[in-house]
Write a protein that holds these residues in place. Structure first.
Motif: not given
Length: 320
Positions: A265-268, A199-200, A255, A252, A270-271, A259
């Protein structure tokens, strides 16, 4: 006469009440003794997710099993807890488990896990294939599963660890930081850290899953295997039910657990791509032999060490 009849009825009622109370108390005691208890140590990983699912969905409880999950942030602390009998079992890599068994720690793997490790490269390195790791800086944790996985990956390109500059960095977060800052070119890491790295803008060039190699499993102290075999069977019945959910339901649905328990991390979240989870099975002979050869080449276990001594197959055999 009438008073005698009334007295007899009162006595009979009292005896019936006493008998009923005793039966109910005995039932409660029997129910309590039927509940098995296991204490399992875990670290945040995709290998832990099936246990987390089984716990959250009550699959342990419906099998009269209480599983106490103890979370660790240090492999050394986890291993110390297992060795001192404060844990019945843990999720562990084969290399570390074999080294412990060779050192006299009585533990055995009762099943394999499905989490994977990925070789991640920094975007600034422009590396796209394993052969291009020659002469590059690769961060490892020496004599661990990270070291093993790195060697297995390099061997696919005909390379050895002598063909690259191995930089010892034990902590994964520090490896990620150095990767992001281009202070190293590559490192082997497990998920969810691999997903975080990608993600980075870092890239994955190979995974152990792509290589068809499993390197982790669930291991129990021999004392637990001997004295709590019923509890272990219940554990795997619940584990297999969780695996069915993980293979049939969308990511999903998990999820919140990813977390909360796996620390994605919640922001990723879904990846995340879930591993190819399979129902409980013992470690494969080919995986064990790869570990055995590597450990002996590095003199981490004696030459006469029997790698099959780290496996107990009877629990899974009986669950099937």
């Amino acid at each position: 006469m009438k008073s005698k009849i009334i007295f007899s009825i009162i006595i009979a009622s009292m005896l019936l009440f006493t008998f009923t109370s005793c039966v109910q108390n005995n039932k409660k005691q029997t129910a309590q003794t039927d509940i098995d208890i296991l204490t399992i140590g875990v670290m945040s990983s995709m290998d832990y997710l099936p246990l987390a699912v089984a716990q959250e969905r009550g699959y342990f409880t419906e099998n009269n099993l209480e599983v106490i999950i103890q979370k660790f942030y240090s492999a050394n602390e986890r291993d110390a807890a297992l060795q001192s009998n404060n844990l019945d079992g843990t999720i562990l890599d084969y290399t570390g488990g074999a080294i412990q068994v060779a050192g006299g720690i009585p533990l055995k793997f009762t099943s394999q896990c499905d989490g994977t490790f990925e070789m991640i490269v920094a975007p600034s390195s422009n590396i796209t294939e394993l052969a291009e790791l020659k002469g590059k800086k690769i961060a490892i944790s020496r004599n661990t599963v990270i070291d093993f996985c790195t060697d297995m990956a390099l061997s696919l390109a005909g390379l050895s660890n002598n063909d690259a500059e191995m930089v010892e960095i034990n902590k994964i977060p520090l490896r990620l930081e150095m990767l992001n800052n281009s202070k190293i070119d590559a490192t082997m890491i497990p998920d969810p850290f691999a997903t975080i790295a990608k993600s980075e803008n870092n890239k994955a060039i190979i995974s152990m899953d792509q290589m068809g190699i499993r390197v982790t499993g669930i291991a129990f102290h021999q004392k637990a295997i001997d004295e709590k075999s019923s509890a272990l069977k219940k554990l795997y019945i619940a584990y297999n039910k969780a695996i069915e959910d993980l293979t049939k339901e969308p990511v999903s649905n998990f999820e919140s657990l990813l977390v909360k328990e796996v620390r994605v991390p919640a922001g990723i979240v879904s990846n995340i791509v879930l591993p190819n989870y399979s129902k409980a099975q013992i470690p494969s002979e080919s995986d064990l032999q790869s570990v055995d050869k590597w450990l002996k080449n590095k003199n981490l276990v004696p030459k006469n060490f029997d790698i099959n001594s780290i496996v107990a197959s009877e629990i899974i055999d009986e669950v099937k």
